[in-house]
Design a protein around this motif. Structure first.
Motif, PDB file in Angstrom:
ATOM      1  N   TRP A 244      66.370 -11.140  73.877  1.00  0.00           N
ATOM      2  CA  TRP A 244      66.053  -9.727  74.106  1.00  0.00           C
ATOM      3  C   TRP A 244      64.770  -9.619  74.924  1.00  0.00           C
ATOM      4  CZ3 TRP A 244      67.617  -4.769  73.846  1.00  0.00           C
ATOM      5  CH2 TRP A 244      66.640  -3.765  73.826  1.00  0.00           C
ATOM      6  N   HIS A 245      63.720 -10.305  74.479  1.00  0.00           N
ATOM      7  CA  HIS A 245      62.437 -10.238  75.189  1.00  0.00           C
ATOM      8  C   HIS A 245      62.568 -10.795  76.600  1.00  0.00           C
ATOM      9  CE1 HIS A 245      60.280  -8.704  71.778  1.00  0.00           C
ATOM     10  NE2 HIS A 245      60.699  -9.707  71.014  1.00  0.00           N
ATOM     11  N   PHE A 246      63.340 -11.868  76.760  1.00  0.00           N
ATOM     12  CA  PHE A 246      63.548 -12.447  78.086  1.00  0.00           C
ATOM     13  C   PHE A 246      64.200 -11.435  79.029  1.00  0.00           C
ATOM     14  CE2 PHE A 246      66.418 -14.497  81.101  1.00  0.00           C
ATOM     15  CZ  PHE A 246      65.516 -15.264  81.840  1.00  0.00           C
ATOM     16  N   PHE A 247      65.321 -10.833  78.603  1.00  0.00           N
ATOM     17  CA  PHE A 247      66.048  -9.906  79.475  1.00  0.00           C
ATOM     18  C   PHE A 247      65.227  -8.650  79.771  1.00  0.00           C
ATOM     19  CE2 PHE A 247      69.873 -12.135  77.673  1.00  0.00           C
ATOM     20  CZ  PHE A 247      70.204 -12.783  78.847  1.00  0.00           C
ATOM     21  N   ILE A 248      64.540  -8.121  78.778  1.00  0.00           N
ATOM     22  CA  ILE A 248      63.719  -6.923  78.993  1.00  0.00           C
ATOM     23  C   ILE A 248      62.563  -7.237  79.935  1.00  0.00           C
ATOM     24  CG2 ILE A 248      62.197  -5.234  77.872  1.00  0.00           C
ATOM     25  CD1 ILE A 248      65.247  -4.730  77.454  1.00  0.00           C
ATOM     26  N   THR A 249      61.926  -8.397  79.758  1.00  0.00           N
ATOM     27  CA  THR A 249      60.826  -8.800  80.648  1.00  0.00           C
ATOM     28  C   THR A 249      61.321  -8.977  82.076  1.00  0.00           C
ATOM     29  OG1 THR A 249      59.652  -9.857  78.824  1.00  0.00           O
ATOM     30  CG2 THR A 249      59.035 -10.539  81.053  1.00  0.00           C
ATOM     31  N   GLN A 250      62.467  -9.660  82.241  1.00  0.00           N
ATOM     32  CA  GLN A 250      63.043  -9.846  83.573  1.00  0.00           C
ATOM     33  C   GLN A 250      63.338  -8.494  84.224  1.00  0.00           C
ATOM     34  OE1 GLN A 250      62.192 -13.141  84.151  1.00  0.00           O
ATOM     35  NE2 GLN A 250      64.059 -13.150  85.351  1.00  0.00           N
ATOM     36  N   ALA A 251      63.941  -7.595  83.460  1.00  0.00           N
ATOM     37  CA  ALA A 251      64.270  -6.265  83.996  1.00  0.00           C
ATOM     38  C   ALA A 251      62.985  -5.528  84.403  1.00  0.00           C
ATOM     39  CB  ALA A 251      65.054  -5.456  82.964  1.00  0.00           C
ATOM     40  N   ASN A 252      61.961  -5.589  83.577  1.00  0.00           N
ATOM     41  CA  ASN A 252      60.694  -4.930  83.885  1.00  0.00           C
ATOM     42  C   ASN A 252      60.077  -5.503  85.155  1.00  0.00           C
ATOM     43  OD1 ASN A 252      61.037  -3.460  81.549  1.00  0.00           O
ATOM     44  ND2 ASN A 252      59.479  -4.561  80.394  1.00  0.00           N
ATOM     45  N   ASN A 253      60.089  -6.840  85.273  1.00  0.00           N
ATOM     46  CA  ASN A 253      59.503  -7.500  86.450  1.00  0.00           C
ATOM     47  C   ASN A 253      60.234  -7.133  87.731  1.00  0.00           C
ATOM     48  OD1 ASN A 253      57.631  -8.714  84.796  1.00  0.00           O
ATOM     49  ND2 ASN A 253      58.675 -10.685  84.726  1.00  0.00           N
ATOM     50  N   GLN A 254      61.533  -6.835  87.616  1.00  0.00           N
ATOM     51  CA  GLN A 254      62.330  -6.490  88.790  1.00  0.00           C
ATOM     52  C   GLN A 254      62.523  -4.980  88.928  1.00  0.00           C
ATOM     53  OE1 GLN A 254      65.951  -8.816  88.542  1.00  0.00           O
ATOM     54  NE2 GLN A 254      64.806 -10.664  88.121  1.00  0.00           N
ATOM     55  N   ASP A 255      61.826  -4.215  88.108  1.00  0.00           N
ATOM     56  CA  ASP A 255      61.940  -2.752  88.106  1.00  0.00           C
ATOM     57  C   ASP A 255      63.402  -2.317  87.961  1.00  0.00           C
ATOM     58  OD1 ASP A 255      60.705  -0.245  88.079  1.00  0.00           O
ATOM     59  OD2 ASP A 255      61.073   0.062  90.218  1.00  0.00           O
ATOM     60  N   CYS A 256      64.119  -3.022  87.089  1.00  0.00           N
ATOM     61  CA  CYS A 256      65.539  -2.769  86.875  1.00  0.00           C
ATOM     62  C   CYS A 256      65.732  -1.961  85.596  1.00  0.00           C
ATOM     63  CB  CYS A 256      66.273  -4.104  86.764  1.00  0.00           C
ATOM     64  SG  CYS A 256      68.038  -3.942  86.439  1.00  0.00           S
ATOM     65  N   PRO A 257      66.409  -0.835  85.676  1.00  0.00           N
ATOM     66  CA  PRO A 257      66.690  -0.065  84.474  1.00  0.00           C
ATOM     67  C   PRO A 257      67.690  -0.794  83.574  1.00  0.00           C
ATOM     68  CG  PRO A 257      67.797   0.893  86.356  1.00  0.00           C
ATOM     69  CD  PRO A 257      66.973  -0.236  86.881  1.00  0.00           C
ATOM     70  N   VAL A 258      67.690  -0.435  82.298  1.00  0.00           N
ATOM     71  CA  VAL A 258      68.516  -1.125  81.310  1.00  0.00           C
ATOM     72  C   VAL A 258      69.283  -0.107  80.473  1.00  0.00           C
ATOM     73  CG1 VAL A 258      68.482  -2.708  79.329  1.00  0.00           C
ATOM     74  CG2 VAL A 258      66.800  -2.986  81.172  1.00  0.00           C
ATOM     75  N   MET A 259      70.551  -0.417  80.197  1.00  0.00           N
ATOM     76  CA  MET A 259      71.328   0.350  79.226  1.00  0.00           C
ATOM     77  C   MET A 259      71.753  -0.624  78.139  1.00  0.00           C
ATOM     78  SD  MET A 259      74.544   2.901  79.655  1.00  0.00           S
ATOM     79  CE  MET A 259      75.036   3.908  78.255  1.00  0.00           C
ATOM     80  N   VAL A 260      71.517  -0.240  76.887  1.00  0.00           N
ATOM     81  CA  VAL A 260      71.804  -1.121  75.755  1.00  0.00           C
ATOM     82  C   VAL A 260      72.830  -0.467  74.837  1.00  0.00           C
ATOM     83  CG1 VAL A 260      70.802  -2.501  73.901  1.00  0.00           C
ATOM     84  CG2 VAL A 260      69.369  -1.817  75.841  1.00  0.00           C
ATOM     85  N   HIS A 261      73.826  -1.259  74.456  1.00  0.00           N
ATOM     86  CA  HIS A 261      74.838  -0.840  73.472  1.00  0.00           C
ATOM     87  C   HIS A 261      74.537  -1.594  72.180  1.00  0.00           C
ATOM     88  CE1 HIS A 261      79.392  -1.033  72.239  1.00  0.00           C
ATOM     89  NE2 HIS A 261      78.698  -0.243  71.458  1.00  0.00           N
ATOM     90  N   PHE A 262      74.062  -0.872  71.165  1.00  0.00           N
ATOM     91  CA  PHE A 262      73.866  -1.456  69.847  1.00  0.00           C
ATOM     92  C   PHE A 262      75.165  -1.276  69.087  1.00  0.00           C
ATOM     93  CE2 PHE A 262      69.535  -0.868  71.192  1.00  0.00           C
ATOM     94  CZ  PHE A 262      68.903  -2.001  70.705  1.00  0.00           C
ATOM     95  N   THR A 263      75.720  -2.380  68.616  1.00  0.00           N
ATOM     96  CA  THR A 263      77.054  -2.395  68.053  1.00  0.00           C
ATOM     97  C   THR A 263      77.082  -3.251  66.794  1.00  0.00           C
ATOM     98  OG1 THR A 263      79.375  -2.815  68.599  1.00  0.00           O
ATOM     99  CG2 THR A 263      77.769  -4.342  69.510  1.00  0.00           C
ATOM    100  N   ALA A 264      78.231  -3.281  66.146  1.00  0.00           N
ATOM    101  CA  ALA A 264      78.489  -4.181  65.020  1.00  0.00           C
ATOM    102  C   ALA A 264      79.974  -4.505  65.027  1.00  0.00           C
ATOM    103  CB  ALA A 264      78.089  -3.526  63.707  1.00  0.00           C
TER     104      ALA A 264
END
Length: 124
Positions: free
Chosen positions: A21-41
């Motif tokens: 999670w931290h890796f993907f969010i950090t990468q997205a932030n560094n690339q100014d990339c917006p994120v959409m997250v689906h929290f599921t079960a």
């Protein structure tokens, strides 16, 4: 006649741990990339029913990173993001929650992500 089935690679990234999670969010932030997250079960039928829609959106909006988090597998992230019901969809920019939608409402999800995409594209 044999039918050819073409498998399309998923654009939705499954978050397996808090570290990923931290890796993907950090990468997205560094690339100014917006994120959409689906929290599921896996046990939540409405959540699982949203998976094809989420995949469709991921192919339609390729400038947004689409993440999928199973709340039972990555409890720490679900707790940190204050996820109390599934499905929950978060729209994030620079690590900050911009919008949140709780429930399996395909029309509302499409509307929110379209608005989000328009907003981020107009600010580039």
């Amino acid at each position: 006649m044999e039918r050819q089935i073409k498998r399309v690679k998923s654009r939705v990234v499954k978050v397996e741990s808090e570290d990923s999670w931290h890796f993907f969010i950090t990468q997205a932030n560094n690339q100014d990339c917006p994120v959409m997250v689906h929290f599921t079960a896996a046990w939540c039928v409405p959540s699982v029913a949203m998976n094809p829609l989420f995949e469709e959106l991921a192919f339609s909006y390729q400038d947004i990173l689409f993440l999928c988090v199973d709340v039972d597998d990555v409890k720490g992230v679900a707790s940190k993001m204050e996820i109390n019901a599934m499905p929950t969809f978060l729209l994030m920019k620079q690590g900050t929650q911009i919008d949140k939608l709780v429930g399996a409402n395909p029309d509302e999800i499409r509307k929110k992500v379209a608005g989000f995409a328009h907003q981020i594209r107009s600010h580039k």
